[in-house]
Design a protein around this motif. Structure first.
Motif, PDB file in Angstrom:
ATOM      1  N   THR A  23     -16.648-100.689 -35.175  1.00 66.30           N
ATOM      2  CA  THR A  23     -17.053-100.424 -36.553  1.00 66.30           C
ATOM      3  C   THR A  23     -18.111-101.453 -36.957  1.00 66.30           C
ATOM      4  O   THR A  23     -18.280-102.481 -36.295  1.00 66.30           O
ATOM      5  N   ARG A  38     -26.192-102.098 -40.318  1.00 65.46           N
ATOM      6  CA  ARG A  38     -26.545-100.678 -40.377  1.00 65.46           C
ATOM      7  C   ARG A  38     -28.030-100.476 -40.079  1.00 65.46           C
ATOM      8  O   ARG A  38     -28.419 -99.548 -39.374  1.00 65.46           O
ATOM      9  N   LEU A  41     -28.525-100.861 -36.418  1.00 65.45           N
ATOM     10  CA  LEU A  41     -28.046 -99.680 -35.679  1.00 65.45           C
ATOM     11  C   LEU A  41     -29.068 -98.546 -35.787  1.00 65.45           C
ATOM     12  O   LEU A  41     -29.318 -97.824 -34.806  1.00 65.45           O
ATOM     13  N   ARG A  57     -22.717 -92.517 -33.036  1.00 65.30           N
ATOM     14  CA  ARG A  57     -21.668 -92.816 -33.993  1.00 65.30           C
ATOM     15  C   ARG A  57     -20.570 -91.760 -33.857  1.00 65.30           C
ATOM     16  O   ARG A  57     -20.852 -90.562 -33.845  1.00 65.30           O
ATOM     17  N   ARG A  58     -19.348 -92.229 -33.720  1.00 68.85           N
ATOM     18  CA  ARG A  58     -18.202 -91.326 -33.635  1.00 68.85           C
ATOM     19  C   ARG A  58     -17.204 -91.759 -34.689  1.00 68.85           C
ATOM     20  O   ARG A  58     -16.602 -92.823 -34.556  1.00 68.85           O
ATOM     21  N   ASP A  60     -16.239 -93.686 -37.658  1.00 70.43           N
ATOM     22  CA  ASP A  60     -16.908 -94.857 -38.236  1.00 70.43           C
ATOM     23  C   ASP A  60     -17.191 -95.903 -37.158  1.00 70.43           C
ATOM     24  O   ASP A  60     -17.389 -97.065 -37.441  1.00 70.43           O
ATOM     25  N   ARG A  61     -17.197 -95.466 -35.903  1.00 70.90           N
ATOM     26  CA  ARG A  61     -17.418 -96.415 -34.801  1.00 70.90           C
ATOM     27  C   ARG A  61     -18.666 -96.041 -34.013  1.00 70.90           C
ATOM     28  O   ARG A  61     -19.008 -94.875 -33.895  1.00 70.90           O
ATOM     29  N   TRP A  62     -19.288 -97.067 -33.474  1.00 69.45           N
ATOM     30  CA  TRP A  62     -20.521 -96.890 -32.717  1.00 69.45           C
ATOM     31  C   TRP A  62     -20.327 -97.305 -31.268  1.00 69.45           C
ATOM     32  O   TRP A  62     -19.551 -98.221 -30.989  1.00 69.45           O
ATOM     33  N   THR A 151     -14.473 -89.439 -30.166  1.00 73.25           N
ATOM     34  CA  THR A 151     -15.228 -90.104 -29.111  1.00 73.25           C
ATOM     35  C   THR A 151     -15.272 -89.248 -27.843  1.00 73.25           C
ATOM     36  O   THR A 151     -16.326 -89.044 -27.254  1.00 73.25           O
ATOM     37  N   ALA A 156     -19.540 -86.564 -34.113  1.00 77.67           N
ATOM     38  CA  ALA A 156     -19.797 -87.631 -35.077  1.00 77.67           C
ATOM     39  C   ALA A 156     -18.697 -87.641 -36.136  1.00 77.67           C
ATOM     40  O   ALA A 156     -18.295 -88.682 -36.620  1.00 77.67           O
TER      41      ALA A 156
END
Lengths: 201, 244, 201
Positions: A23, A38, A41, A57-58, A60-62, A151, A156
């Motif tokens: 996150t 952000r 990213l 982004r999946r 709220d995680r990258w 994920t 997303a």
């Protein structure tokens, strides 16, 4: 190198080294609470656009992952050995498109009881989680999908579920009772159906 | 599968997950949008399937037969003149069946599209050998000076030698009382109360002590045969006299 | 995108997904035996120059790693405030009042054994240090306080620690039960006391 570029490098390195999707807050814990993560990213998204690796982004995680069009070079079949049963796939789809949903609701859609093991397999895979109880008689447990589900299937968010908008628009995610009332209200009533049925007979 | 003819379905009975699943497969053979589905045709297809299975002596689970019976009832309801009293109407039941089939079909297709996606660990990969991120926890120990001092006080209180001090009290010992009573008794001829043997001016706890000691002294002297005791009743005055 | 760029993307993805550093031949097994993998690796070296990730060669194997100058970001120190346990504070007090003191002496004074971890915690906190061995059989290690101990507790020297007379005056040497009663009388049980008195009237 300007500070923002330095930050972008830092976010790139942290995300690259991480064993798990992260996150924004988790990234900040490494690069500084004040950092414009952000923005970094977004920069990385541009830098990696069209490359063999992409930043995604999946939920709220990258995380970084390989580009989808290169799957043929990388595909591994090991995963297929524990292929999901048809019951498993349908149950997963029902949970994903209807969450939170009870076992009884899943069974109502499938028209058949689901074995205990079906949901267990989905939970073991890390795709499904218990999501609290519904406040109706019996307080049945509900199920929902996890961040790991997004994920794994490259979504997303749940809004990206294939055909989600169409299904919603067509009312196919509404329970039968609700859909039936809707049909009666809109005048596309049972009478019309009878005529159709009669004609076809 | 949906393209297959019903005849082929008969040998595949174990592949169906319940009557609704079978109905959906049969419905798909009509090759129409489920919204245009002919329920009557579907009923005929289903009943024909079940009959064929029975002819082949295939074991059919009870719920398939229950569905067959229900569909036969539905068909007669749809064909016979309508009874306006009947609720729910056969038309409503037929519509509900169609809605259920639509929903099951939607989820079946959604599931198929879902698992056909490029999936992480199969088609898409995360980094194979990430360095990993580590969090080093550093404890910041806290203690206040008061805690420290209070702790030492606690230990000292717990472990230092304990000394018992008995407060000095004004008492008449038994020896003193025997001495006194035996001296005084010689000078008395008549019965006299025990109180008269107490020192003059004795008050408070000292007087109580003297009384108790004098009583025990009187008992001791009586045992030695030097004193006689007399009391009319319990708690009545106690009289002493030298033995004759 | 030209074929060489396509190859560079492919090599990038293959190397990224690999669990081990790869030789050129191993990479070719994925992207094609005819491919100019060395050229692609050289391209990647240029693309990643100065970034948060770098492509490096170790012997005849290649792999990605995070840039060396960002390694510090991968480790994150987190400070947690933790209160010293009762055993910890008592042990510290004994060391402070009796130093240099052996573990056996600490235990004799406390009347309770102390675990190995207790002194470790005090040393980790920077308040206690080993202070040589006592020249008696077994040559036990002695412990003493540090300058950090004085600083933390705001003491100019150990002589600033209150003596036994001070402790006594402060009521800190009263047996625990008496001290407790004293607290109750003066403290929050005053209300209860009043009620008792009222009842006796």
């Amino acid at each position: 190198m300007n500070p923002q570029d330095e930050l972008t490098r830092a976010v790139e390195a942290v995300l690259f080294a991480s064993e798990h999707p992260m996150t924004v807050d988790e990234i900040k814990a490494h690069v500084g609470a004040e950092a414009d993560v952000r923005g970094a990213l977004a920069d990385l998204g541009e830098i990696y656009a069209g490359r063999g690796i992409e930043i995604v982004r999946r939920g709220d995680r990258w995380h970084f992952q390989t580009a989808a069009d290169l799957a043929h070079l990388l595909r591994r079949d090991r995963e297929e050995s524990r292929k999901l049963s048809r019951a498993g796939i349908e149950t997963l789809a029902i949970i994903a498109y209807h969450e939170p949903v009870t076992r009884a609701e899943i069974e109502a859609i499938r028209g058949v009881q689901i074995s205990k093991g079906t949901i267990d397999v989905l939970m073991e895979a890390g795709w499904v989680r218990p999501a609290g109880r519904r406040e109706v008689p019996g307080r049945p447990l509900t199920y929902a999908t996890t961040a790991g589900f997004l994920t794994h299937f490259g979504l997303a968010s749940r809004r990206d579920l294939p055909g989600m908008d169409d299904l919603k628009a067509a009312g196919l995610l509404d329970p039968v009772d609700l859909a039936f009332e809707g049909l009666e209200d809109s005048g596309d009533s049972a009478d019309a159906e009878v005529e159709t049925a009669g004609q076809e007979d | 599968m949906s393209e297959e003819a019903p005849e082929i379905l008969t040998i595949d009975i174990d592949g169906w997950e319940g009557p609704l699943d079978l109905l959906l497969a049969l419905a798909r053979t009509q090759k129409v949008d489920l919204r245009q589905l002919s329920i009557l045709e579907l009923v005929d297809q289903y009943i024909a399937f079940v009959n064929e299975a029975r002819a082949l002596r295939l074991e059919l689970a009870a719920d398939y037969l229950v569905m067959a019976a229900w569909l036969a009832y539905l068909k007669s309801g749809l064909l016979l003149p309508r009874n306006p009293e009947e609720s729910p109407s056969p038309e409503e039941l037929a519509l509900r069946l169609q809605l259920r089939l639509e929903r099951l079909n939607a989820m079946r297709e959604a599931g198929a599209r879902l698992v056909a996606r490029d999936r992480l660990g199969r088609d898409i990969f995360r980094r194979g050998a990430p360095e990993g991120l580590r969090v080093l926890r550093k404890a910041n120990w806290e203690a206040e000076i008061y805690d420290l001092i209070a702790a030492y006080g606690r230990i000292s209180a717990r472990t230092r030698p304990v000394m018992h001090v008995v407060a000095v009290r004004d008492v008449m010992t038994l020896e003193e009382a025997i001495e006194r009573v035996s001296t005084l008794i010689g000078s008395r001829v008549d019965w006299t109360t025990i109180e008269s043997f107490l020192p003059e001016g004795a008050t408070g706890t000292y007087r109580k002590s003297a009384l108790a000691s004098s009583f025990v002294a009187a008992l001791e002297l009586a045992k030695q045969g030097r004193v006689e005791l007399q009391q009319k009743s319990a708690f009545a005055p106690l009289y002493l006299k030298a033995s004759a």
